[in-house]
Design a protein around this motif. Sequence first.
Motif, short mmCIF file in Angstrom:
data_model
loop_
_atom_site.label_atom_id
_atom_site.label_comp_id
_atom_site.label_asym_id
_atom_site.label_seq_id
_atom_site.Cartn_x
_atom_site.Cartn_y
_atom_site.Cartn_z
N VAL A 169 0.84 -1.19 0.00
CA VAL A 169 0.00 0.00 0.00
C VAL A 169 0.88 1.25 0.00
O VAL A 169 1.87 1.33 0.73
CB VAL A 169 -0.95 -0.01 1.22
CG1 VAL A 169 -1.74 1.28 1.31
CG2 VAL A 169 -1.88 -1.22 1.15
N SER B 19 -7.71 0.85 -14.86
CA SER B 19 -7.54 -0.12 -13.77
C SER B 19 -8.87 -0.81 -13.57
O SER B 19 -9.91 -0.14 -13.50
CB SER B 19 -7.11 0.59 -12.48
OG SER B 19 -7.14 -0.30 -11.38
N ASN C 281 -9.83 -2.30 -10.90
CA ASN C 281 -10.28 -2.13 -9.52
C ASN C 281 -9.59 -0.90 -8.94
O ASN C 281 -8.52 -0.99 -8.34
CB ASN C 281 -9.98 -3.37 -8.69
CG ASN C 281 -10.64 -3.34 -7.33
OD1 ASN C 281 -11.06 -2.28 -6.86
ND2 ASN C 281 -10.72 -4.49 -6.69
N THR C 282 -10.20 0.25 -9.12
CA THR C 282 -9.58 1.51 -8.70
C THR C 282 -9.52 1.68 -7.19
O THR C 282 -8.86 2.59 -6.70
CB THR C 282 -10.29 2.72 -9.32
OG1 THR C 282 -11.68 2.65 -8.99
CG2 THR C 282 -10.11 2.74 -10.83
N SER C 283 -10.18 0.80 -6.44
CA SER C 283 -10.03 0.86 -4.98
C SER C 283 -8.73 0.18 -4.55
O SER C 283 -8.22 0.44 -3.47
CB SER C 283 -11.22 0.23 -4.27
OG SER C 283 -11.30 -1.14 -4.55
N VAL C 284 -8.16 -0.67 -5.41
CA VAL C 284 -6.89 -1.34 -5.12
C VAL C 284 -5.72 -0.53 -5.66
O VAL C 284 -4.73 -0.30 -4.96
CB VAL C 284 -6.87 -2.77 -5.70
CG1 VAL C 284 -5.48 -3.41 -5.60
CG2 VAL C 284 -7.90 -3.64 -4.99
N THR D 31 -4.75 2.76 -8.80
CA THR D 31 -5.14 3.65 -9.89
C THR D 31 -3.98 3.75 -10.87
O THR D 31 -2.84 3.45 -10.54
CB THR D 31 -5.49 5.06 -9.37
OG1 THR D 31 -4.35 5.58 -8.66
CG2 THR D 31 -6.71 5.01 -8.46
N LEU E 116 -3.33 1.41 -3.50
CA LEU E 116 -4.19 2.06 -2.50
C LEU E 116 -4.64 1.12 -1.39
O LEU E 116 -4.80 1.55 -0.25
CB LEU E 116 -5.42 2.65 -3.18
CG LEU E 116 -5.16 3.67 -4.29
CD1 LEU E 116 -6.47 4.08 -4.95
CD2 LEU E 116 -4.42 4.87 -3.75
N ALA E 117 -4.90 -0.15 -1.72
CA ALA E 117 -5.43 -1.09 -0.74
C ALA E 117 -5.03 -2.51 -1.14
O ALA E 117 -4.72 -2.77 -2.30
CB ALA E 117 -6.94 -0.97 -0.66
N THR F 6 -5.59 -6.01 -9.07
CA THR F 6 -6.25 -5.26 -10.15
C THR F 6 -5.53 -5.56 -11.46
O THR F 6 -4.36 -5.94 -11.46
CB THR F 6 -6.27 -3.75 -9.87
OG1 THR F 6 -7.06 -3.10 -10.88
CG2 THR F 6 -4.88 -3.15 -9.86
#
Length: 160
Positions: free
Chosen positions: A47, A73, A75-78, A80, A90-91, A95
């Motif tokens: 992260v 991407s 999965n933009t929460s994982v 970008t 990010l997490a 992705t």
Amino acid sequence: MIGRRAMLLAGAAIVCTSCGAADSLPTTPTLTVTSITLTASATTLTVEDVTSVTATVTYSDGTTATVSPTWASSNTSVATVTTSGTVTALAVGTTTITATLGGQTGSVVITVTEVVSLLSISVSADATSLTVGETATVTATATYSDDTTVTISPAWGSSE
């Protein structure tokens, strides 16, 4: 006056058509993109890590070039990705980073893992009281945030 204009216009048309047609000009072959290959400087991140991805296309004539495609991407929460191919973790998760150009798509999977930090170091000895000339073995064990433990070799010292 009207007759002169007509003659000039007719003359211009003759000049244009007598110069040659557009099909007599040399043409450049049209190249198409046949594939895109992505290269990431790292595919496993923690992260807040950042990595760069580059896209190389292969054209229909076999030549290659590094290009600036459209990035995405899955999965933009994982993670970008910017328009220049910079990926930011990010997490925790996975992705797929995708590049698209000329109807072709290439992708690379990015895995984001948790940041592992040192929680504690415990020290143990096979003897806690020694007389002059005796030795003892001292062991240091590190415990990390992912619940792993590892025997480590720290720089040892004594107070006396």
